[in-house]
Design an enzyme around this catalytic site. Structure first.
Site, short mmCIF file in Angstrom:
data_model
loop_
_atom_site.label_atom_id
_atom_site.label_comp_id
_atom_site.label_asym_id
_atom_site.label_seq_id
_atom_site.Cartn_x
_atom_site.Cartn_y
_atom_site.Cartn_z
N LYS B 79 34.65 -40.56 98.50
CA LYS B 79 35.47 -39.33 98.79
C LYS B 79 36.15 -39.63 100.04
O LYS B 79 35.83 -40.28 100.91
CB LYS B 79 34.54 -38.08 98.93
N SER B 154 34.26 -29.34 96.82
CA SER B 154 35.46 -29.95 97.36
C SER B 154 35.45 -31.56 96.77
O SER B 154 36.45 -32.25 96.59
CB SER B 154 35.52 -29.95 98.76
N SER B 178 29.82 -28.50 97.98
CA SER B 178 30.87 -29.35 97.47
C SER B 178 30.46 -30.77 96.77
O SER B 178 31.27 -31.37 96.06
CB SER B 178 31.60 -29.88 98.73
#
Lengths: 96, 487
Positions: B79, B154, B178
């Site tokens: 990420k 996210s 997330s």
């Protein structure tokens, strides 16, 4: 009934947040924050008298260590990301 | 041999046995990206040549028997809020559009020590603020199961990359769901460990008291294996904890005999899609048949967790994001008048709308006059939420329910009403407030063919119970529906 966030409050929040808002953004921020605070106010229903607030789940105590440098000097690498730099320093506008 | 059909664990075994090379695996990932990335857009940064070079270097070390780790040669996606030395790390924000970290996050370092090879950096909501990966400054990621729908967020890029087989596993971060929610929306496995289990060093902070890094994987075996490698106490993160029970793969046992599982009544109540509810009840049935007892119970304070969460997360965000001022790194406005104006303009131009919204809310709840009524109140509610879970875990080994009230919404639907998007985090955020470990495993589809995620929540340090139940469920489901991983 949406909470009224007045212009003065938005102005103050803008200063605290170091954000410059356009007129449109200010209006939107007032509306959004009002809605959000209306919702967050749900917390006030709960009786929290005598409840100890917790920030971390585990009882954290200060973690001390000797102040010993373990990494090499990465000054140059750090400056690579600076928007402006000169003579191994960050360049900022005049502060006086 | 189809390399992409392997799990991370299967691939590393094949590489160590000399049947495949790390370079073959990396080539397969980039070939896959060539055909799919245009539609999915899971990555912000992925440089084929650089990734192949990294794979070559790892392959040489494997051949010299220097690398024999559990993830030897396995390509991983990370990420974009997790720092990677020498590789662009943007947090999906214009603010960090040119930021190249001088060091890697401890989690990345641990993965590389175990032999994993970085593919690139995945898309996300800007600074991890959002539940759909639509607030990214670099375009939206689409759900590989249906391109008209969001992948969740996210960590939407990481979840989409795993689901689209554009990587073998991925790292995400979970502040309010997330990792778990996008895993659920994309039909993969995602886990948030107990707070402090994985070092946050090198994770760009959103809400430090809630943030945890964790894996997104194709199955529960990969999840346990990756978490085993990620977990470490780190002097560079003073909130990381020392644990001697991180041999998580020993929990991959197909047996839940005697396990007590509770389903909070609110988790199946109003606002939950009937398809989602039915899939969760079917999953409960499976676990019951394997020897667990499952019953509904009243978990208190469910509806107070979201207001407490957004108060605390925004407050910490407003403080953490003060560092982005256009001086030491990140975006600097072109025109400005003096130092303060430089700060203001750089931040106003560099941050997107959702980030500004949370910074301002955070500044408000921390400001004098409102601090006690909002921030301090939220910390007290957090204490009560924690206590409600303590009570629940005195009766149950695990809590189960859906990861979200619905399956993945359509693109664009959530942005229109931020508050509605916040409310969709209702089942995931409590675990962050109480520091609990939680896992999301696929448990079927709704009538539109979109994946439904089953969430299991454990008490602090009970990852092994979670993994055992998740593994048992996954294996039992495989027996009845074939390969649970198949898209």
């Amino acid at each position: 009934m949406a909470k009224k966030i007045d212009d003065e409050t938005i102005e103050y929040i803008g200063i605290l947040s170091k954000l410059e808002l356009s007129e449109e953004e200010r209006q939107q921020a007032g509306t959004d924050m009002g809605k959000m605070l209306d919702y967050i106010d749900k917390m006030q229903e709960l009786d929290t008298e005598g409840v100890e607030p917790i920030s971390h789940i585990f009882r954290m105590e200060n973690v001390f260590r000797e102040d010993v440098v373990t990494n090499a000097d990465a000054g140059e690498q750090m400056l690579v990301n600076a928007p402006r730099q000169k003579d191994n320093m960050f360049v900022v506008p005049p502060t006086f | 041999m189809n390399i992409l059909s392997m799990t991370a664990v299967e691939l590393s075994r094949a590489i160590l046995a000399g049947r495949v090379t790390a370079v073959d695996a990396m080539e397969a990932v980039f070939d896959r990206m060539e055909s799919l990335e245009e539609k999915v857009h899971a990555y912000i940064t992925a440089d084929r040549e650089a990734a192949i070079r990294r794979a070559q270097a790892v392959q040489e070390r494997i051949e010299r028997k220097e690398l024999t780790g559990l993830l030897a040669g396995v390509p991983v996606a990370v990420k974009d809020n997790i720092c990677t030395e020498g590789i662009l790390t943007t947090c999906a924000s214009k603010m960090l559009s040119g930021f190249v970290p001088a060091y890697s996050a401890e989690a990345v370092y641990n993965l590389e020590k175990a032999g994993a090879v970085l593919i690139g950096k995945t898309n996300m909501d800007e600074f991890a603020m959002g539940s759909t990966t639509e607030t990214s400054a670099y375009g939206v990621t689409k759900n590989p199961r249906n391109y008209d729908h969001v992948p969740g967020g996210s960590s939407g890029g990481s979840a989409a990359a795993v689901a689209a087989k554009e990587c073998f596993f991925a790292l995400g971060s979970d502040t309010g769901g997330s990792i778990r929610q996008p895993a659920g929306f994309c039909g993969v496995v995602g886990m948030k460990p107990t707070y402090g289990t994985v070092s946050r060093y090198g994770l760009v902070a959103y809400a430090s008291s809630l943030d945890q890094i964790g894996p997104l994987t194709q199955d529960v075996t990969d999840c346990a294996t990756v978490l085993e490698i990620l977990a470490s106490q780190d002097a560079k993160d003073s909130t990381s904890i020392s644990r001697d029970d991180t041999d998580f793969s020993t929990a991959l046992v197909k047996d839940v005999t005697g396990m007590r599982i509770g389903i909070p009544r609110d988790y199946l109540g109003n606002g939950v899609d009937s398809d989602v509810r039915n899939r969760i009840l079917a999953a409960a049935d499976v676990l019951q048949k394997k020897g667990a007892t499952v019953e509904e119970f009243d978990l208190k304070l469910v509806e107070y967790a979201i207001p407490a969460y957004y108060t605390i997360a925004s407050a910490e965000a407003s403080s953490n994001l003060e560092r982005f001022d256009g001086i030491k790194y990140g975006y600097r406005a072109k025109d400005y008048d003096g130092l303060h104006n430089l700060y203001k303009k750089s931040r106003s131009e560099g941050f997107g709308a959702e980030v500004k919204r949370r910074i301002m809310l955070g500044a408000f709840v921390l400001s004098s006059g409102y601090y006690d009524a909002y921030y301090l109140k939220a910390l007290k509610v957090k204490a009560l939420v924690k206590k409600a879970f303590d009570d629940a875990f005195s009766r149950y080994d695990l809590i189960m329910g859906p990861v979200a009230p619905t399956t993945a919404p359509k693109l664009g639907e959530s942005l229109r009403d931020p508050l509605k998007m916040y409310l969709s985090d209702i089942y995931t955020i409590s675990a962050n407030l109480a520091g609990l470990p939680a896992i999301c495993v696929p448990c079927g589809e709704d009538s539109k063919g979109l994946p439904v995620g089953l969430q299991l929540i454990g008490d602090c340090f009970q990852e092994k119970k979670l993994l055992r139940a998740a593994y048992t469920y996954e294996q039992s489901r495989k027996e009845t529906c074939g390969d649970a991983r198949a898209i």
